[in-house]
Design a protein around this motif. Structure first.
Motif, PDB file in Angstrom:
ATOM      1  N   ILE A 197      -5.518   9.653  -3.375  1.00 36.24           N
ATOM      2  CA  ILE A 197      -5.733   9.326  -1.961  1.00 36.24           C
ATOM      3  C   ILE A 197      -4.546   9.818  -1.143  1.00 36.24           C
ATOM      4  O   ILE A 197      -3.495  10.132  -1.688  1.00 36.24           O
ATOM      5  CB  ILE A 197      -5.906   7.804  -1.743  1.00 36.24           C
ATOM      6  N   THR A 239      -2.384   7.714   4.398  1.00 35.80           N
ATOM      7  CA  THR A 239      -2.974   6.697   5.265  1.00 35.80           C
ATOM      8  C   THR A 239      -3.768   5.689   4.445  1.00 35.80           C
ATOM      9  O   THR A 239      -3.631   4.467   4.630  1.00 35.80           O
ATOM     10  CB  THR A 239      -3.867   7.343   6.340  1.00 35.80           C
ATOM     11  N   ASP A 240      -4.574   6.176   3.532  1.00 37.01           N
ATOM     12  CA  ASP A 240      -5.311   5.264   2.652  1.00 37.01           C
ATOM     13  C   ASP A 240      -4.320   4.426   1.842  1.00 37.01           C
ATOM     14  O   ASP A 240      -4.508   3.226   1.642  1.00 37.01           O
ATOM     15  CB  ASP A 240      -6.217   6.052   1.699  1.00 37.01           C
ATOM     16  N   ILE A 268      -9.596  -0.767  -0.759  1.00 34.49           N
ATOM     17  CA  ILE A 268      -9.897   0.542  -0.188  1.00 34.49           C
ATOM     18  C   ILE A 268     -11.395   0.684  -0.007  1.00 34.49           C
ATOM     19  O   ILE A 268     -12.168   0.094  -0.761  1.00 34.49           O
ATOM     20  CB  ILE A 268      -9.345   1.678  -1.089  1.00 34.49           C
ATOM     21  N   GLU A 275      -1.675  14.460   2.392  1.00 34.31           N
ATOM     22  CA  GLU A 275      -2.158  14.229   3.740  1.00 34.31           C
ATOM     23  C   GLU A 275      -1.487  15.191   4.711  1.00 34.31           C
ATOM     24  O   GLU A 275      -1.968  15.381   5.829  1.00 34.31           O
ATOM     25  CB  GLU A 275      -1.873  12.776   4.143  1.00 34.31           C
ATOM     26  N   ARG A 311     -11.575  13.233   3.531  1.00 33.16           N
ATOM     27  CA  ARG A 311     -11.246  11.817   3.654  1.00 33.16           C
ATOM     28  C   ARG A 311      -9.944  11.611   4.435  1.00 33.16           C
ATOM     29  O   ARG A 311      -9.847  10.723   5.271  1.00 33.16           O
ATOM     30  CB  ARG A 311     -11.103  11.243   2.246  1.00 33.16           C
ATOM     31  N   ASN A 312      -8.958  12.445   4.138  1.00 33.61           N
ATOM     32  CA  ASN A 312      -7.681  12.325   4.843  1.00 33.61           C
ATOM     33  C   ASN A 312      -7.827  12.682   6.317  1.00 33.61           C
ATOM     34  O   ASN A 312      -7.177  12.093   7.180  1.00 33.61           O
ATOM     35  CB  ASN A 312      -6.622  13.211   4.190  1.00 33.61           C
ATOM     36  N   ALA A 321      -9.367   9.594   7.803  1.00 33.84           N
ATOM     37  CA  ALA A 321      -8.467   8.440   7.791  1.00 33.84           C
ATOM     38  C   ALA A 321      -7.358   8.582   8.834  1.00 33.84           C
ATOM     39  O   ALA A 321      -6.967   7.611   9.467  1.00 33.84           O
ATOM     40  CB  ALA A 321      -7.864   8.256   6.400  1.00 33.84           C
ATOM     41  N   ILE A 378      -9.129   4.620   9.568  1.00 35.57           N
ATOM     42  CA  ILE A 378      -9.443   3.547   8.627  1.00 35.57           C
ATOM     43  C   ILE A 378      -8.883   2.192   9.072  1.00 35.57           C
ATOM     44  O   ILE A 378      -9.517   1.139   8.884  1.00 35.57           O
ATOM     45  CB  ILE A 378      -8.971   3.917   7.200  1.00 35.57           C
TER      46      ILE A 378
END
Lengths: 506, 250
Positions: free
Chosen positions: A212, A215-216, A226, B146, B171-172, B175, B235
């Motif tokens: 990930i 940020t996650d 998550i 990221e 996803r990044n 997010a 997120i």
């Protein structure tokens, strides 16, 4: 997003051209037919499984795959299906020196300067990427992590302060994915996240493990949860006895070459079969490590006695293994007869640019690199040493050895190599003229700061046991990287060309 | 009959983005200031919405039903991996540090091979003149760093329109809210050239890419499950909205 294609017949045989089957010769070099017992289909067969329909009443339980079961349990649901977006409880969060500062920065920004992490015992901070360098920012990043860990009382921080002598740092481990396994943080049935794409390595332990971003990770730091979309599972069944010259790296390069770098995007890659059962944990880790190179979300291997033996020797934390149900649905099925496979490489500049090692024997190389989470574990070095010893020759090109962790480094200097009359890897490497094994870290796998040991600073050709070979991966944009197994890398070092290990192993 | 893969008990459903500002704190960095005056670039930004002087990620800036990005295109091919987007040697820069965030932008796409004659960010500058990146298959494959979507956003790009994405990059992007990831239905990268003027219009249902230079329009795929997260502003904002975490700390 699972495929919505339903095959009209239960069997879809892709053309052999699609599958690259024609590249599997009935070679006379394979002198012994190792195919045993039942006649295993020689073809690679791809089957599109019929799509599972969601129950209208919700009362009938559908079979779940391993990954679905792990995610269901982690989200406290009795059932999940691919496509579900669920909040999942995280068992372990790993971060390192490159992404840790950013992840904690976001954590503080979003939860407050005085915020505390959700569980200081479930976070593992492993400096490993840019360690042995004079780059000030890189060094600063390790210091930043030390500050955060001190402030948050993080239990597992594998710190390094003396960069001049890695052995002077009792806590320092090295490459995060190998350290996670060696330190007992990988357990069947759990959810492990890491700020690194190769976190999928831990799937070898029968857990859900994926990479990930900062940020996650910042979110997980604060909440321990998550948001994940349940992936559909592609099944890879590998049967047959593993030839003595073949390694897990060959298997995964074979598969990635089959399905391409986006063949498993958003999907789980589940590996099973008699070959898988015969693999050691380190070999299983190599297999799952490169799942991300096929675009996979996670890789997973059913845990068994080999797994339990490894895990129970390293942790006393209880775990609960899970297995795919007999009636679980898979979005694709691939079968391989491993006994028919040959050593392969991934040519520049893509991990799916597969070719037989023996067909690249005219490729002149400038150097060999043995290291990384993919190919720098103890067994990887023992394998390379075995081949060097069997040849009795010296390397023709600079051969760089980067043990993944302190433990691996110590094994290289202490473990006797089978068949060598008690010599250690280090002795054999020295006799073969390799570079002295260096301080454990990620090293030049991803280039790194300019002064990184073994970095590709010129447009040279390198055979490497690492995981990616996109342009510029190890430093120079015009560098040519051939991804290979430790056997193939060692064989290539001896000839100065890309070389099939059978030149020295049979 | 293809069965829907939606769970019988979805934990959230795709809702229309509310045109009014939500009461949650937008997903933003209080540290970073996006100051157009200080940048040394000398192009005229063609954006239809001026960025405010306080830095706000694009997705949170205007949580409205319709969003538009307008500007020059930068076209790349298939499998543009994270090492090409931001080479590993620059990963020592910490994205949550405002100065280093800006620096990351200056290195955006610097890893592309020499065959790409036109650089995304000119040497010595921190911002790009290209607002929209057009990609092929598997954009953003490779690492989970990221820094990849971050450097593109830091450089000033607004959106990527690619045939397909690698999941961690997608996803990044979602997010962080740094760059808007959109899927095209055809190989847009074969039909657009670097320097083409384009507009991306995001609409509920049918978003489009208009290439003003060629005059062609392309339908873009709906954003899918990531929609609610993007609409919320990332997120954290999404989680606050869903009540998963408390409102931003005072």
């Amino acid at each position: 997003m699972a495929s919505s294609v339903i095959s009209s017949s239960p069997f879809v045989c892709k053309s052999s051209k699609d599958l690259g089957l024609s590249s599997f010769p009935k070679s006379s070099q394979i002198s012994v037919n190792r195919c045993q017992k039942k006649s295993i289909s020689r073809k690679i067969v791809s089957v599109m499984a019929p799509q599972r329909s969601s129950s209208t009443t919700g009362s009938v339980k559908t079979g779940m795959t391993m990954t679905e079961k792990i995610l269901a349990k982690a989200s406290e649901k009795s059932q999940v299906v691919p496509g579900d977006n669920i909040w999942v409880n995280v068992d372990v969060l790993m971060t390192h020196d490159v992404c840790g500062p950013g992840a904690f920065g976001i954590f503080k920004r979003e939860f407050g300067e005085k915020a505390k992490v959700w569980d200081p015992e479930k976070i593992v901070v492993i400096p490993d990427h840019y360690i042995f360098t004079t780059d000030k920012r890189a060094n600063r990043n390790v210091d930043i992590m030390r500050e955060h860990c001190r402030e948050q009382n993080i239990k597992y921080f594998y710190d390094i302060t003396d960069l001049g002598d890695f052995r002077a740092n009792p806590d320092y481990k090295g490459v995060c994915h190998v350290a996670l396994a060696q330190e007992g943080h990988c357990r069947p049935g759990e959810v492990l996240l890491g700020t690194d794409s190769h976190t999928c390595t831990a799937g070898a332990f029968g857990q859900f493990a994926t990479g990930i971003g900062n940020t996650d990770a910042g979110f997980v730091l604060g909440t321990g949860k998550i948001l994940l979309k349940v992936p559909p599972t592609m099944r890879f069944i590998l049967d047959g006895e593993m030839p003595s010259y073949l390694q897990a790296k060959d298997l995964i390069l074979q598969i990635i070459g089959e399905i391409s770098v986006a063949g498993a995007t958003y999907k789980t890659m589940e590996f099973s079969g008699t070959t898988i059962e015969s693999l050691t944990m380190e070999e299983r880790m190599t297999l799952c490590n490169m799942v991300v190179e096929a675009g996979g979300k996670n890789g997973v291997i059913p845990p068994d006695a080999t797994t339990f033996n490894y895990v129970e020797n390293r942790t006393s934390v209880p775990f609960e293994p899970v297995y795919s149900d007999g009636n679980a649905s898979f979005v694709a099925d691939y079968r391989f007869d491993v006994s028919k496979l040959e050593p392969v490489v991934a040519k520049p500049h893509s991990p799916d640019n597969r070719a037989l090692a023996r067909e690249c024997k005219d490729v002149k190389i400038d150097r060999v690199y043995i290291g990384s989470c993919t190919g720098g574990k103890t067994e990887d070095f023992v394998a390379a040493a075995k081949l060097f010893h069997a040849s009795g020759k010296k390397v023709k090109v600079p051969t760089f050895l980067v043990p993944a962790t302190q433990k691996v480094w110590m094994d290289v200097y202490a473990l006797p190599v089978p068949g060598s009359g008690g010599k250690t890897c280090a002795q054999i490497f020295e006799e073969a003229g390799c570079d002295t094994p260096t301080s454990p870290s990620c090293g030049a796998c991803l280039g790194g700061p300019a002064d990184t040991y073994a970095r590709l600073n010129e447009p040279q050709v390198c055979v490497s046991t690492t995981n990616r070979n996109f342009p510029g991966r190890m430093g120079h944009k015009e560098g040519q990287i051939y991804l290979a197994s430790p056997y193939t890398a060692a064989a290539s070092a001896l000839t100065g060309h890309v070389t099939d290990p059978r030149e020295f192993l049979q | 009959m293809a069965a829907s893969l939606q769970s019988a008990n979805p934990t959230f459903s795709r809702t229309l983005a509310s045109p009014s500002r939500s009461s949650f704190a937008p997903f933003r960095s209080p540290f970073v200031r996006f100051d157009t005056a200080s940048a040394s670039f000398n192009y005229k930004p063609l954006v239809s919405r001026e960025a405010s002087s306080a830095f706000v990620t694009r997705s949170a800036a205007e949580p409205q039903e319709r969003k538009t990005f307008h500007g020059l295109c930068y076209v790349v091919g298939d499998n543009i991996d994270t090492d090409q987007i931001i080479p590993a040697e620059f990963l020592t820069l910490v994205p949550s540090n405002p100065e280093e965030y800006e620096k990351l932008g200056s290195y955006a796409l610097i890893g592309l091979p020499a065959a790409y004659k036109e650089r995304f960010v000119q040497p010595g500058e921190t911002k790009t003149k290209y607002s929209i990146i057009i990609g092929g298959e598997n954009f953003g494959c490779g690492s989970s760093r990221e820094h990849a979507p971050v450097c593109l956003g830091a450089a000033g790009a607004k959106a990527v329109v690619a045939q397909s994405y690698a999941r961690i990059f997608f996803r990044n992007s979602v997010a962080t809210g740094e760059i808007y990831p959109l899927d095209s239905e055809v190989r847009v990268c074969d039909e657009c050239k670097t320097g083409d003027v384009a507009t991306v219009e995001l609409r509920e249902g049918d978003s489009i890419l208009i290439n003003h230079t060629t005059g062609k329009e392309y339908k873009l795929k709906p954003i899918g499950d990531a929609g609610p997260v993007i609409d919320a502003g990332g997120i954290f904002a999404y989680a606050r909205k869903a009540g998963m975490i408390p409102s931003a700390a005072a």
